[in-house]
Design a protein around this motif. Structure first.
Motif, PDB file in Angstrom:
ATOM      1  N   VAL A 168     -34.792   4.255 -25.135  1.00 54.07           N
ATOM      2  CA  VAL A 168     -36.256   3.642 -25.596  1.00 54.07           C
ATOM      3  C   VAL A 168     -35.887   2.101 -25.779  1.00 54.07           C
ATOM      4  CG1 VAL A 168     -37.261   5.858 -26.017  1.00 54.07           C
ATOM      5  CG2 VAL A 168     -35.920   4.445 -27.938  1.00 54.07           C
ATOM      6  N   ILE A 169     -34.752   1.631 -26.405  1.00 53.56           N
ATOM      7  CA  ILE A 169     -34.397   0.498 -27.043  1.00 53.56           C
ATOM      8  C   ILE A 169     -34.379  -0.442 -25.653  1.00 53.56           C
ATOM      9  CG2 ILE A 169     -32.937  -0.903 -27.944  1.00 53.56           C
ATOM     10  CD1 ILE A 169     -32.421   0.922 -29.959  1.00 53.56           C
ATOM     11  N   PHE A 170     -33.580   0.146 -24.933  1.00 55.97           N
ATOM     12  CA  PHE A 170     -33.315  -0.500 -23.386  1.00 55.97           C
ATOM     13  C   PHE A 170     -34.675  -0.782 -22.679  1.00 55.97           C
ATOM     14  CE2 PHE A 170     -32.863  -0.160 -19.022  1.00 55.97           C
ATOM     15  CZ  PHE A 170     -32.034  -1.352 -18.492  1.00 55.97           C
ATOM     16  N   VAL A 171     -35.442   0.194 -22.713  1.00 54.99           N
ATOM     17  CA  VAL A 171     -36.480  -0.065 -21.991  1.00 54.99           C
ATOM     18  C   VAL A 171     -37.416  -1.272 -22.685  1.00 54.99           C
ATOM     19  CG1 VAL A 171     -38.778   0.983 -21.134  1.00 54.99           C
ATOM     20  CG2 VAL A 171     -36.584   2.435 -21.012  1.00 54.99           C
ATOM     21  N   ASN A 172     -37.596  -0.945 -24.021  1.00 54.66           N
ATOM     22  CA  ASN A 172     -38.387  -2.063 -24.712  1.00 54.66           C
ATOM     23  C   ASN A 172     -37.821  -3.403 -24.476  1.00 54.66           C
ATOM     24  OD1 ASN A 172     -40.186  -2.733 -26.866  1.00 54.66           O
ATOM     25  ND2 ASN A 172     -38.472  -2.876 -28.241  1.00 54.66           N
ATOM     26  N   ILE A 173     -36.495  -3.429 -24.526  1.00 55.66           N
ATOM     27  CA  ILE A 173     -35.862  -5.028 -24.331  1.00 55.66           C
ATOM     28  C   ILE A 173     -36.251  -5.329 -22.930  1.00 55.66           C
ATOM     29  CG2 ILE A 173     -33.542  -6.155 -23.923  1.00 55.66           C
ATOM     30  CD1 ILE A 173     -32.509  -4.259 -26.001  1.00 55.66           C
ATOM     31  N   TRP A 174     -36.449  -4.480 -21.787  1.00 53.91           N
ATOM     32  CA  TRP A 174     -36.685  -4.981 -20.611  1.00 53.91           C
ATOM     33  C   TRP A 174     -38.247  -5.487 -20.287  1.00 53.91           C
ATOM     34  CZ3 TRP A 174     -40.749  -2.587 -17.895  1.00 53.91           C
ATOM     35  CH2 TRP A 174     -40.811  -2.880 -16.514  1.00 53.91           C
ATOM     36  N   ARG A 175     -38.904  -4.816 -21.535  1.00 56.51           N
ATOM     37  CA  ARG A 175     -40.388  -5.237 -21.339  1.00 56.51           C
ATOM     38  C   ARG A 175     -40.737  -6.255 -21.969  1.00 56.51           C
ATOM     39  NH1 ARG A 175     -44.771  -5.193 -23.995  1.00 56.51           N
ATOM     40  NH2 ARG A 175     -46.768  -5.243 -22.851  1.00 56.51           N
ATOM     41  N   SER A 176     -39.994  -6.772 -23.165  1.00 49.70           N
ATOM     42  CA  SER A 176     -40.395  -7.601 -24.063  1.00 49.70           C
ATOM     43  C   SER A 176     -39.646  -9.101 -23.929  1.00 49.70           C
ATOM     44  CB  SER A 176     -40.022  -7.161 -25.543  1.00 49.70           C
ATOM     45  OG  SER A 176     -41.087  -5.865 -25.775  1.00 49.70           O
ATOM     46  N   PHE A 177     -38.271  -9.004 -23.311  1.00 48.67           N
ATOM     47  CA  PHE A 177     -37.560 -10.195 -23.377  1.00 48.67           C
ATOM     48  C   PHE A 177     -38.190 -11.383 -22.406  1.00 48.67           C
ATOM     49  CE2 PHE A 177     -36.176  -9.111 -19.104  1.00 48.67           C
ATOM     50  CZ  PHE A 177     -35.742 -10.147 -18.459  1.00 48.67           C
ATOM     51  N   PRO A 178     -39.198 -11.261 -21.493  1.00 49.67           N
ATOM     52  CA  PRO A 178     -39.915 -12.296 -21.105  1.00 49.67           C
ATOM     53  C   PRO A 178     -40.601 -13.090 -21.800  1.00 49.67           C
ATOM     54  CG  PRO A 178     -40.183 -10.580 -19.469  1.00 49.67           C
ATOM     55  CD  PRO A 178     -39.521  -9.883 -20.713  1.00 49.67           C
ATOM     56  N   TYR A 179     -41.289 -12.488 -22.997  1.00 51.57           N
ATOM     57  CA  TYR A 179     -41.846 -13.305 -23.908  1.00 51.57           C
ATOM     58  C   TYR A 179     -40.974 -14.195 -24.780  1.00 51.57           C
ATOM     59  CZ  TYR A 179     -45.090 -14.392 -27.880  1.00 51.57           C
ATOM     60  OH  TYR A 179     -45.873 -14.768 -28.993  1.00 51.57           O
ATOM     61  N   TYR A 180     -39.905 -13.991 -24.999  1.00 56.93           N
ATOM     62  CA  TYR A 180     -39.028 -14.921 -25.307  1.00 56.93           C
ATOM     63  C   TYR A 180     -38.428 -15.899 -24.522  1.00 56.93           C
ATOM     64  CZ  TYR A 180     -37.524 -11.745 -29.614  1.00 56.93           C
ATOM     65  OH  TYR A 180     -37.807 -10.689 -30.506  1.00 56.93           O
ATOM     66  N   THR A 181     -38.188 -15.730 -23.288  1.00 56.00           N
ATOM     67  CA  THR A 181     -37.857 -16.586 -22.273  1.00 56.00           C
ATOM     68  C   THR A 181     -39.008 -17.743 -22.050  1.00 56.00           C
ATOM     69  OG1 THR A 181     -36.952 -14.694 -20.873  1.00 56.00           O
ATOM     70  CG2 THR A 181     -37.473 -16.691 -19.637  1.00 56.00           C
ATOM     71  N   ILE A 182     -40.289 -17.383 -22.167  1.00 56.98           N
ATOM     72  CA  ILE A 182     -41.138 -18.246 -22.140  1.00 56.98           C
ATOM     73  C   ILE A 182     -41.207 -19.090 -23.250  1.00 56.98           C
ATOM     74  CG2 ILE A 182     -43.924 -18.497 -22.097  1.00 56.98           C
ATOM     75  CD1 ILE A 182     -44.117 -15.693 -20.749  1.00 56.98           C
ATOM     76  N   SER A 183     -41.067 -18.775 -24.452  1.00 55.57           N
ATOM     77  CA  SER A 183     -41.013 -19.521 -25.766  1.00 55.57           C
ATOM     78  C   SER A 183     -40.018 -20.376 -25.561  1.00 55.57           C
ATOM     79  CB  SER A 183     -40.938 -18.438 -26.848  1.00 55.57           C
ATOM     80  OG  SER A 183     -42.246 -17.795 -26.649  1.00 55.57           O
ATOM     81  N   PHE A 184     -38.598 -19.721 -25.367  1.00 56.25           N
ATOM     82  CA  PHE A 184     -37.451 -20.665 -25.207  1.00 56.25           C
ATOM     83  C   PHE A 184     -37.453 -21.672 -24.414  1.00 56.25           C
ATOM     84  CE2 PHE A 184     -35.005 -17.081 -27.560  1.00 56.25           C
ATOM     85  CZ  PHE A 184     -35.338 -17.508 -28.712  1.00 56.25           C
ATOM     86  N   LEU A 185     -38.124 -21.287 -23.089  1.00 55.80           N
ATOM     87  CA  LEU A 185     -38.127 -22.151 -21.958  1.00 55.80           C
ATOM     88  C   LEU A 185     -39.033 -23.303 -21.995  1.00 55.80           C
ATOM     89  CD1 LEU A 185     -37.022 -22.821 -19.130  1.00 55.80           C
ATOM     90  CD2 LEU A 185     -38.875 -21.413 -18.232  1.00 55.80           C
ATOM     91  N   SER A 186     -40.001 -23.036 -22.891  1.00 56.36           N
ATOM     92  CA  SER A 186     -41.018 -24.219 -23.264  1.00 56.36           C
ATOM     93  C   SER A 186     -40.529 -25.280 -24.321  1.00 56.36           C
ATOM     94  CB  SER A 186     -42.303 -23.553 -23.858  1.00 56.36           C
ATOM     95  OG  SER A 186     -43.045 -22.713 -22.653  1.00 56.36           O
ATOM     96  N   ALA A 187     -39.510 -24.519 -25.160  1.00 56.15           N
ATOM     97  CA  ALA A 187     -39.022 -25.277 -26.246  1.00 56.15           C
ATOM     98  C   ALA A 187     -37.793 -26.056 -25.689  1.00 56.15           C
ATOM     99  CB  ALA A 187     -38.452 -24.486 -27.364  1.00 56.15           C
ATOM    100  N   MET A 188     -37.064 -25.653 -24.801  1.00 54.08           N
ATOM    101  CA  MET A 188     -36.057 -26.497 -24.187  1.00 54.08           C
ATOM    102  C   MET A 188     -36.564 -27.399 -23.247  1.00 54.08           C
ATOM    103  SD  MET A 188     -33.607 -23.166 -22.544  1.00 54.08           S
ATOM    104  CE  MET A 188     -32.551 -22.085 -23.722  1.00 54.08           C
ATOM    105  N   GLN A 189     -37.696 -27.344 -22.657  1.00 51.58           N
ATOM    106  CA  GLN A 189     -38.064 -28.551 -21.813  1.00 51.58           C
ATOM    107  C   GLN A 189     -38.731 -29.854 -22.760  1.00 51.58           C
ATOM    108  OE1 GLN A 189     -40.900 -26.466 -19.271  1.00 51.58           O
ATOM    109  NE2 GLN A 189     -39.333 -25.908 -17.952  1.00 51.58           N
ATOM    110  N   SER A 190     -38.782 -29.513 -24.204  1.00 58.22           N
ATOM    111  CA  SER A 190     -39.347 -30.441 -25.018  1.00 58.22           C
ATOM    112  C   SER A 190     -38.239 -31.001 -25.719  1.00 58.22           C
ATOM    113  CB  SER A 190     -40.268 -29.900 -25.942  1.00 58.22           C
ATOM    114  OG  SER A 190     -39.668 -28.877 -26.779  1.00 58.22           O
ATOM    115  N   ILE A 191     -36.935 -30.799 -25.560  1.00 57.10           N
ATOM    116  CA  ILE A 191     -36.017 -31.321 -26.130  1.00 57.10           C
ATOM    117  C   ILE A 191     -35.596 -32.741 -25.412  1.00 57.10           C
ATOM    118  CG2 ILE A 191     -33.149 -31.266 -26.169  1.00 57.10           C
ATOM    119  CD1 ILE A 191     -33.770 -28.364 -26.517  1.00 57.10           C
ATOM    120  N   PRO A 192     -35.336 -33.835 -25.950  1.00 56.82           N
ATOM    121  CA  PRO A 192     -35.532 -35.364 -25.319  1.00 56.82           C
ATOM    122  C   PRO A 192     -34.233 -35.015 -24.468  1.00 56.82           C
ATOM    123  CG  PRO A 192     -35.975 -35.615 -27.672  1.00 56.82           C
ATOM    124  CD  PRO A 192     -35.664 -33.910 -27.521  1.00 56.82           C
ATOM    125  N   GLY A 193     -34.346 -35.543 -23.285  1.00 58.97           N
ATOM    126  CA  GLY A 193     -33.133 -35.710 -22.603  1.00 58.97           C
ATOM    127  C   GLY A 193     -31.965 -36.656 -22.933  1.00 58.97           C
TER     128      GLY A 193
END
Length: 302
Positions: A168-193
């Protein structure tokens, strides 16, 4: 002669803002404040859905009943394991996929689209789908494992104590990790090059740039998202209920499921409210810790 009260412009604006907020305040009072106060009240009262003769002040009796429950300790351990490993797995998967999706390569947009699909799937649908995939008799997962001779006989992932919680932990990770992906990806793109380029000029490799430049810039968003998911995961009921209903033999019963058992199976609302109050107290302590950490990060940033 009557004198009319004169309000300054700022006072009129404040009054108008308060009037505009009244519907929202009423909404919060009815749907949040009142139920919360009712739960706290019931925690110290004898309340039973069937036996109406159980009334009156209970003191700490409901709390004692919950603590003395033979499954209370196991439910606490299950909740901690479920929460810690789910959030940790989501964080690592989310960070890894965010780093990969932040690179420049052909077809990046397609991968970004597909990786968000698990998050869009409703919890009930995801749980029932995985329940079917993991079925020991006709599930696709066991079929694949046996076809590649990885296992000799089907594994009862959700019906065996050894595998149930991890599954159940594995399935929960599978479903929820995209939320982290969206948040981290947005933050990474705001880091000054310029920061990354300067580190590269100084000779820092990709791994060193990640830990020295990228990761520190993600402290704020990491704190917010981890705290939110700790709360969401700890109080999550539907995911485990759909997949295992807390079984087998209470192996996956967490505190929210225990609350459900008290209120909807034994109809002891007082005990359920006591356990809810205990969980609310712990969540409040976590919020205080989060708030202090958040203030410290803000001060360091400024």
């Amino acid at each position: 002669m009557k004198h009319r009260l004169k309000f300054t412009r700022e006072q009129r604006q404040t009054r108008t803002a308060f009037i505009m907020l009244l519907p929202a305040l009423a909404f919060l009072a009815v749907l949040i404040a009142y139920p919360l106060l009712k739960v706290i009240h019931d925690a110290f009262s004898h309340v039973h859905l069937i036996n109406k003769s159980m009334t009156g002040f209970a003191g700490l009796a409901n709390f004692q009943k919950v603590i003395s429950d033979e499954h209370f300790g196991q439910a606490i351990r299950n909740t901690i394991v479920w929460t810690v490993f789910s959030v940790l797995g989501e964080f690592l998967m989310g960070m890894t996929t965010a780093v990969l999706l932040n690179q420049k390569y052909k077809g990046r947009g397609i991968f970004r689209t597909f990786i968000f699909i698990p998050w869009l799937v409703p919890i009930v649908v995801a749980g029932m789908t995985w329940d079917w995939l993991l079925n020991p008799e006709f599930g696709l997962v066991n079929y694949i494992l046996q076809s590649f001779h990885l296992v000799k006989q089907p594994i009862n992932f959700l019906g065996d104590i050894k595998y149930a919680m991890g599954t159940v932990i594995f399935v929960n990770i599978w479903r929820s990790f995209p939320y982290y992906t969206i948040s981290f990806l947005s933050a990474m793109q705001s880091i000054p090059g310029e920061l990354t380029e300067a580190a590269a000029i100084d000779g820092a490799g990709a791994i060193k740039r990640f830990f020295k430049v990228t990761l520190p810039q993600l402290r704020s968003v990491s704190l917010v998202i981890v705290f939110i998911h700790i709360i969401w995961t700890a109080i999550n009921f539907d995911f485990i209920w759909v997949m295992t209903e807390g079984g087998p033999n209470y192996a996956t019963e967490t505190l929210p499921l225990m609350i459900y058992r008290y209120s909807m199976k034994t109809f002891d609302v007082g005990a359920a409210s006591a356990l809810s109050t205990m969980m609310f107290t712990v969540m409040t302590i976590l919020f205080v810790f989060y708030y202090k950490k958040r203030v410290k990060i803000s001060e360091d940033t400024n």
